[in-house]
Enzyme design. Structure first.
Site, PDB file in Angstrom:
ATOM      1  N   CYS A  52      12.588  -9.055 -10.464  1.00 35.11           N
ATOM      2  CA  CYS A  52      12.695  -9.886 -11.655  1.00 35.11           C
ATOM      3  C   CYS A  52      11.419 -10.690 -11.892  1.00 35.11           C
ATOM      4  CB  CYS A  52      13.906 -10.792 -11.578  1.00 35.11           C
ATOM      5  SG  CYS A  52      14.153 -11.473  -9.988  1.00 35.11           S
ATOM      6  N   HIS A 100      -3.593  -7.998  -1.991  1.00 36.33           N
ATOM      7  CA  HIS A 100      -2.513  -8.408  -2.896  1.00 36.33           C
ATOM      8  C   HIS A 100      -1.164  -7.898  -2.395  1.00 36.33           C
ATOM      9  CE1 HIS A 100      -0.685  -9.691  -6.657  1.00 36.33           C
ATOM     10  NE2 HIS A 100       0.003  -8.552  -6.623  1.00 36.33           N
TER      11      HIS A 100
END
Lengths: 432, 270
Positions: A52, A100
């Site tokens: 989400c 990342h």
């Protein structure tokens, strides 16, 4: 031949507003988009992650510029315009991409730093990629590494101590609205994992009852049983809201589930007792207009972010430690990746062979009494030529264009066969 | 003697307000405890001041402007402290102590002269009417303070920008309950005070107790505000922001009435 690039493309909660994110979210699961990406022949390996708070694609290819465009067009064409995409996407390559990914897996990039849900989501995403056989050598290694980085961060820092994700924010806000959560009732709409976690946390605060509404009643009953609550159908939600104080919505529905007009008549029947809505679904389930009603408080996932922001300071210290771990692991992985090239592999192979040669000579020569320098040279030459001959075929195997086995695969084979990674570590340590 | 006590009480209120403000910023519990103790000391000094003044004047000291405002401040302080026994409202002390301090300041600026009581005011209804009305007003003042805090906190929650007040103010529910408690005590007391005033007026003016003067009209309007709010709360469940707004507005009406009363002189029939 140019070296392959690792590319990571994505949007997350930091740069992209919820409005765009909810359009991009892969609501239909991973199978279809993974299948779609197969059409692009420039992609060697890839995997997709959609939660989400973020949508990310990680892939290995030869021509990152071109592939980036093609991947974006393929995945998000029709959902968002190119201009919108261009502004909010981040692109990382190679070392940055690795860093990342490690940041994401160890929850340093999460909305709530230190939450642990992301690791499960990452594993789930990887499982799909593995099942669809879209993850190859590098992605396999990279993802597995990212899991172990996450574990390391979790055990070596206290970053997870304060964060229990959305649940934390929900409880904090609930307290500001209701004062005391004891005796309040909570309803979960949609039986997602995140909603479950939030409910668990709320129950820990003394919530009296949990009501679960879900599309499939079976799943609702299962979850309700966990909290000793009751299950209801989705069409009963509005009626049941009369007795509920907190609603957590996390359905996978494409559109809105609950509208302002549903709530208006309810409030007078509730005698204006406050209602607290938490919308953790992406795309959103609840009409943002609901927040304009009196005694009704609606928070979507971005709003919760602000609550969490307040508690940031104390976590930042631990985050520094965690970032150091990520940095270390990125360097290690980079080293592994470098080793995955032909030339360094050959160099390593030679170095290992040479060191074996030297060790054996050092053992043998002192035992031979009375040999001349010439004889000694002969023995040394013999040893190195044996080693050289032994290495000839592996070297050819590495360098040659081989029809059926990919070069990267061959490099791994050779490195495993000769245990180059471990051996080289030892060599380096000995040198130091 | 009474003036000395007044000064001491004033100074103590000042210290209380300062310490409470410091606590509001730092949020250290130790500081709050100190503030609370000094607040109690200040209120005790103030109580002594009123008792001494009663002895000096020979009648209930709620006749001049100085006395009335001082009594009002004392009532607010006492109501606040009495609430602490029942339940705690986080950080309300800061707001209350500042209001009390301001009232004390206003009171100290007014003339402290002891005025001889006009003959028509020598009645047992003086202490009843005046003290009950002022204590009612004190509860309504606390309700208004709670209402103001509610509005601040509600704004932060609705706009989702969590600034300075969010962590420092109590929950909406606590503030709404404070509002309800204060009004359900303050409103009956106010009614009672008005009733006592009515009886008293009958004693003085006989059969024509209702006089169309601004003070009485204003008091009636104020009463209607609170009556309306109580009614809506019990029947329709009005609460939250709406109740908070009405409480604040109604308290402005209370202050207006109060001002009319004070400007009307000691006996407010003119």
């Amino acid at each position: 031949m140019r070296r392959d690039s690792i590319v990571l493309l994505g949007v997350n909660h930091k740069k992209t507003p919820l409005k765009i994110r909810e359009k991009m979210a892969l609501t239909g699961g991973y199978v279809e988009p993974l299948e779609k990406l197969r059409e692009l022949d420039g992609l060697k390996e890839y995997y997709l992650l959609s939660t989400c708070n973020r949508v990310e694609v990680l892939f290995v290819c030869q021509d990152p510029e071109r592939m980036r465009r093609e991947v974006l067009d393929l995945l998000f064409a029709g959902k968002v315009s190119r201009e919108e995409v261009a502004g909010c996407f981040y692109v990382y390559e190679n070392e940055e991409a690795i860093r990342h990914l490690f940041m994401v897996s160890s929850s340093l990039d999460s909305m709530i730093v230190g939450e642990s849900q992301i690791l499960g989501q990452l594993k789930e995403a990887f499982r799909h990629a593995a099942e669809q056989k879209t993850a190859g050598l590098i992605i396999n290694k990279l993802l597995h590494k990212s899991f172990s980085v996450a574990k390391r961060v979790r055990t070596e820092t206290r970053i997870g101590a304060n964060a229990v994700s959305i649940s934390y924010a929900a409880v904090e806000l609930g307290r500001k609205i209701f004062g005391d959560l004891r005796g309040k009732r909570v309803m979960l709409v949609g039986a997602g994992e995140m909603a479950e976690l939030a409910a668990e946390h709320l129950v820990g605060q003394g919530i009296q009852e949990v009501v679960v509404a879900n599309r499939t009643l079976e799943r609702a009953m299962k979850l309700a049983a966990r909290f000793k609550g009751r299950a209801i159908g989705l069409d009963e939600v509005v009626e049941q809201l009369l007795d509920v104080d907190i609603l957590i919505s996390s359905t996978g529905a494409e559109g809105l589930v609950l509208f302002k007009k549903d709530i208006v008549p309810l409030m007078s029947r509730r005698r204006n007792r406050p209602l607290f809505f938490i919308d953790i679904a992406v795309p959103r389930d609840l009409d943002p207009e609901i927040n304009t009603l009196e005694n009704v408080y609606l928070y979507d996932i971005d709003d919760l972010h602000n609550v969490v922001e307040m508690n940031r300071e104390q976590r930042d210290k631990e985050a520094v430690k965690a970032q150091r771990i990520v940095e270390e692991e990125t360097l290690k992985f980079q080293r592994w990746l470098d080793g995955m090239e032909v030339t360094p592999t050959i160099v390593d192979l030679r170095a290992v062979a040479e060191s074996i040669c030297q060790t054996e000579l050092a053992k043998t020569l002192p035992r031979l009494n009375g040999i001349s320098t010439k004889e000694r040279k002969c023995i040394e030459r013999m040893a190195s030529s044996i080693v050289g001959k032994m290495l000839h075929h592996p070297m050819c195997y590495l360098k040659a264009d081989h029809g059926c086995v990919d070069q990267a695969e061959r490099i791994v084979q050779v490195r495993t066969l000769f245990q180059l990674n471990e051996q080289c570590e030892q060599c380096k340590q000995a040198d130091d | 003697m009474s003036y000395l006590l007044f000064q001491a009480g004033f100074a103590a209120y000042f210290v209380t307000a300062v310490i409470y403000t410091v606590f509001f910023f730092s949020q250290k519990n130790k500081i709050r405890n100190v503030a609370r103790i000094i607040f109690i000391v200040a209120a005790s000094l103030h109580t002594l001041n009123i008792i001494f003044r009663y002895i000096e004047a020979g009648h209930t000291p709620i006749t001049s402007i100085h006395e009335t405002i001082s009594f009002f401040a004392w009532s607010i302080a006492c109501c606040h402290l009495s609430f602490r026994w029942r339940y705690t409202v986080k950080n309300s002390g800061t707001f209350t102590s500042i209001i009390v301090l301001l009232l004390m300041l206003a009171s100290s600026l007014a003339s402290r002269e002891l005025l001889p009581l006009p003959p028509e005011m020598r009645s047992w209804l003086l202490p009843v009417h005046a003290s009950i009305s002022i204590i009612a007003d004190a509860f309504l003042a606390l309700a208004a303070i709670g209402g103001g805090m509610y509005l601040l906190q509600e704004r932060e929650l609705k706009q989702k920008r969590f600034g300075f007040f969010f962590s420092r103010l109590p929950s909406l529910d606590t503030l709404d309950k404070l509002n309800q408690h204060c009004i359900s005590i303050g409103f009956p007391l106010m009614t009672l005070g008005m009733f006592a005033g009515y009886i008293w007026a009958r004693q003085i003016w006989g059969g024509r107790p209702w006089q169309w003067n601004p003070k009485v009209v204003c008091a009636m309007i104020t009463w209607l505000f609170y009556a309306g709010l109580m009614h809506q709360r019990f029947t329709l469940g009005w609460r939250g922001r709406r109740a908070a707004w009405i409480t604040v507005i109604a308290f402005c009406a209370v202050l207006l009435t109060f001002w009319f009363v004070l400007s009307g002189g000691a006996i407010h029939a003119t």
